[in-house]
Design a protein around this motif. Sequence first.
Motif, PDB file in Angstrom:
ATOM      1  N   LEU A  95       0.888  -1.167   0.000  1.00 22.19           N
ATOM      2  CA  LEU A  95       0.000   0.000   0.000  1.00 22.19           C
ATOM      3  C   LEU A  95       0.922   1.212   0.000  1.00 22.19           C
ATOM      4  O   LEU A  95       1.969   1.188   0.660  1.00 22.19           O
ATOM      5  CB  LEU A  95      -0.875   0.040   1.263  1.00 22.19           C
ATOM      6  CG  LEU A  95      -2.149  -0.792   1.335  1.00 22.19           C
ATOM      7  CD1 LEU A  95      -2.853  -0.536   2.668  1.00 22.19           C
ATOM      8  CD2 LEU A  95      -3.098  -0.503   0.187  1.00 22.19           C
ATOM      9  N   ASP A  96       0.507   2.267  -0.721  1.00 22.68           N
ATOM     10  CA  ASP A  96       1.347   3.472  -0.751  1.00 22.68           C
ATOM     11  C   ASP A  96       1.503   4.064   0.645  1.00 22.68           C
ATOM     12  O   ASP A  96       0.629   3.911   1.496  1.00 22.68           O
ATOM     13  CB  ASP A  96       0.687   4.579  -1.596  1.00 22.68           C
ATOM     14  CG  ASP A  96       0.562   4.197  -3.044  1.00 22.68           C
ATOM     15  OD1 ASP A  96       1.302   3.319  -3.486  1.00 22.68           O
ATOM     16  OD2 ASP A  96      -0.295   4.812  -3.717  1.00 22.68           O
ATOM     17  N   THR A 144      -1.558   5.832   1.659  1.00 24.67           N
ATOM     18  CA  THR A 144      -2.811   5.064   1.648  1.00 24.67           C
ATOM     19  C   THR A 144      -2.961   4.367   2.986  1.00 24.67           C
ATOM     20  O   THR A 144      -1.975   3.935   3.582  1.00 24.67           O
ATOM     21  CB  THR A 144      -2.774   4.011   0.519  1.00 24.67           C
ATOM     22  OG1 THR A 144      -2.583   4.692  -0.721  1.00 24.67           O
ATOM     23  CG2 THR A 144      -4.067   3.209   0.452  1.00 24.67           C
ATOM     24  N   TYR A 191     -11.352  -0.229  -2.721  1.00 28.18           N
ATOM     25  CA  TYR A 191     -10.827   0.993  -2.097  1.00 28.18           C
ATOM     26  C   TYR A 191     -11.941   2.015  -1.941  1.00 28.18           C
ATOM     27  O   TYR A 191     -12.791   2.134  -2.828  1.00 28.18           O
ATOM     28  CB  TYR A 191      -9.733   1.623  -2.986  1.00 28.18           C
ATOM     29  CG  TYR A 191      -8.543   0.710  -3.167  1.00 28.18           C
ATOM     30  CD1 TYR A 191      -7.438   0.805  -2.325  1.00 28.18           C
ATOM     31  CD2 TYR A 191      -8.541  -0.261  -4.164  1.00 28.18           C
ATOM     32  CE1 TYR A 191      -6.355  -0.050  -2.472  1.00 28.18           C
ATOM     33  CE2 TYR A 191      -7.460  -1.123  -4.315  1.00 28.18           C
ATOM     34  CZ  TYR A 191      -6.367  -1.006  -3.466  1.00 28.18           C
ATOM     35  OH  TYR A 191      -5.303  -1.858  -3.612  1.00 28.18           O
ATOM     36  N   ARG A 200       0.320   2.718  -7.933  1.00 28.30           N
ATOM     37  CA  ARG A 200      -0.566   3.856  -7.640  1.00 28.30           C
ATOM     38  C   ARG A 200      -1.802   3.861  -8.542  1.00 28.30           C
ATOM     39  O   ARG A 200      -2.276   4.908  -8.988  1.00 28.30           O
ATOM     40  CB  ARG A 200       0.217   5.179  -7.783  1.00 28.30           C
ATOM     41  CG  ARG A 200       1.403   5.256  -6.838  1.00 28.30           C
ATOM     42  CD  ARG A 200       2.243   6.492  -7.051  1.00 28.30           C
ATOM     43  NE  ARG A 200       1.548   7.712  -6.650  1.00 28.30           N
ATOM     44  CZ  ARG A 200       1.445   8.139  -5.402  1.00 28.30           C
ATOM     45  NH1 ARG A 200       1.992   7.451  -4.426  1.00 28.30           N
ATOM     46  NH2 ARG A 200       0.798   9.236  -5.127  1.00 28.30           N
ATOM     47  N   GLN A 201      -2.310   2.665  -8.776  1.00 29.05           N
ATOM     48  CA  GLN A 201      -3.344   2.495  -9.799  1.00 29.05           C
ATOM     49  C   GLN A 201      -4.616   3.308  -9.534  1.00 29.05           C
ATOM     50  O   GLN A 201      -5.139   3.971 -10.430  1.00 29.05           O
ATOM     51  CB  GLN A 201      -3.710   1.013  -9.934  1.00 29.05           C
ATOM     52  CG  GLN A 201      -4.813   0.799 -10.948  1.00 29.05           C
ATOM     53  CD  GLN A 201      -4.893  -0.617 -11.448  1.00 29.05           C
ATOM     54  OE1 GLN A 201      -3.983  -1.403 -11.228  1.00 29.05           O
ATOM     55  NE2 GLN A 201      -5.976  -0.944 -12.115  1.00 29.05           N
ATOM     56  N   VAL A 202      -5.128   3.226  -8.311  1.00 31.90           N
ATOM     57  CA  VAL A 202      -6.413   3.883  -8.038  1.00 31.90           C
ATOM     58  C   VAL A 202      -6.256   5.407  -8.142  1.00 31.90           C
ATOM     59  O   VAL A 202      -7.094   6.096  -8.724  1.00 31.90           O
ATOM     60  CB  VAL A 202      -6.959   3.451  -6.663  1.00 31.90           C
ATOM     61  CG1 VAL A 202      -8.216   4.227  -6.314  1.00 31.90           C
ATOM     62  CG2 VAL A 202      -7.239   1.951  -6.655  1.00 31.90           C
ATOM     63  N   ARG A 203      -5.153   5.904  -7.606  1.00 29.55           N
ATOM     64  CA  ARG A 203      -4.909   7.354  -7.698  1.00 29.55           C
ATOM     65  C   ARG A 203      -4.835   7.802  -9.164  1.00 29.55           C
ATOM     66  O   ARG A 203      -5.428   8.802  -9.557  1.00 29.55           O
ATOM     67  CB  ARG A 203      -3.579   7.713  -7.014  1.00 29.55           C
ATOM     68  CG  ARG A 203      -3.634   7.575  -5.510  1.00 29.55           C
ATOM     69  CD  ARG A 203      -2.277   7.820  -4.868  1.00 29.55           C
ATOM     70  NE  ARG A 203      -2.291   7.320  -3.508  1.00 29.55           N
ATOM     71  CZ  ARG A 203      -2.749   7.998  -2.466  1.00 29.55           C
ATOM     72  NH1 ARG A 203      -3.207   9.220  -2.619  1.00 29.55           N
ATOM     73  NH2 ARG A 203      -2.755   7.455  -1.259  1.00 29.55           N
ATOM     74  N   LEU A 249      -7.303   7.790   0.513  1.00 31.26           N
ATOM     75  CA  LEU A 249      -7.481   6.463  -0.086  1.00 31.26           C
ATOM     76  C   LEU A 249      -7.359   5.402   1.001  1.00 31.26           C
ATOM     77  O   LEU A 249      -6.406   5.430   1.796  1.00 31.26           O
ATOM     78  CB  LEU A 249      -6.400   6.255  -1.159  1.00 31.26           C
ATOM     79  CG  LEU A 249      -6.438   4.958  -1.962  1.00 31.26           C
ATOM     80  CD1 LEU A 249      -7.770   4.794  -2.676  1.00 31.26           C
ATOM     81  CD2 LEU A 249      -5.308   4.948  -2.996  1.00 31.26           C
TER      82      LEU A 249
HETATM   83  N1  URA Z   1      -3.886   2.222  -5.592  1.00 31.09           N
HETATM   84  C1  URA Z   1      -3.186   3.297  -5.234  1.00 31.09           C
HETATM   85  O1  URA Z   1      -3.161   4.312  -5.935  1.00 31.09           O
HETATM   86  N2  URA Z   1      -2.498   3.231  -4.078  1.00 31.09           N
HETATM   87  C2  URA Z   1      -2.492   2.158  -3.253  1.00 31.09           C
HETATM   88  O2  URA Z   1      -1.845   2.175  -2.201  1.00 31.09           O
HETATM   89  C3  URA Z   1      -3.233   1.051  -3.662  1.00 31.09           C
HETATM   90  C4  URA Z   1      -3.924   1.092  -4.833  1.00 31.09           C
END
Ligand code: URA
Length: 242
Positions: A104-105, A108, A135, A189-192, A205
């Motif tokens: 996890l970042d 996050t 998330y 950093r996929q979700v971001r 997040l």
């Molecule tokens: N996506 C993100 O951007 N950060 C995370 O830590 C996990 C998934």
Amino acid sequence: MEEMRLQKYLAQAGVASRRAAEQYITDGRVSVNGTVVTELGTKVTESDEVSVDGKGVRLETKKIYIMLNKPVGYVTTVSDDHGRPTVMELIDDMNKRVYPVGRLDFNTEGLLLLSNDGDFTYKVTHPKHKLDKTYHVWVTGKAKTNAIRLLESGVVIDGRKTAPAKADVIETTNGSAVLSITIHEGRNRQVRKMCQAVGFRVIGLRRVYEGGINLGNLPLGRWRHLSSAEVKVILKNAEHGE
Ligand code: URA
């Protein structure tokens, strides 16, 4: 114990993931009965004396699986070159060595699994197993019309389209919103990056679910053991893909 490949032995002993253990071997850090071994196929049994960097490694028979509610401001590695706090500091009341299962970042928070079972780590983190991770994302900004649909169908990040995802708005309050996004890839950093790609600014997040397991009401910064039912569920989902 039957004969076992050296990298599997090291992973089961909780030294590192199987892939990292392979690197230790090829780097010449591992010896068996006093002789450095760099051959990945080397087999060992219980009667062999295995050491890494000169320190003996015993096979830990008791497998440990925990979840931590990681706060912002911790890295999910065992040590950090920049001296930042690591998640290991949050579990030092547990007298066994466990290692983060995935990442996890720094910024996050939320559900992070840790274990001393290298096989479990391999199954849960390998992209081919496509484990779902959910998330909650706190966002502001002027999103494109159909931002949610775009997130679901896939957006281009780092030159490549993301796989189909699930996305919902859980809450909106003047100018900001909380989204729920479920993905099974684990790109950096996929979700971001997905949220930025559709015009959102991410201000928070949190991972709330992974492979059949919910964060629930575990307080921030605290950890708990997984039940054997939870371990079974996550392994089953890792085997079949969700
Ligand atoms: N996506 C993100 O951007 N950060 C995370 O830590 C996990 C998934």
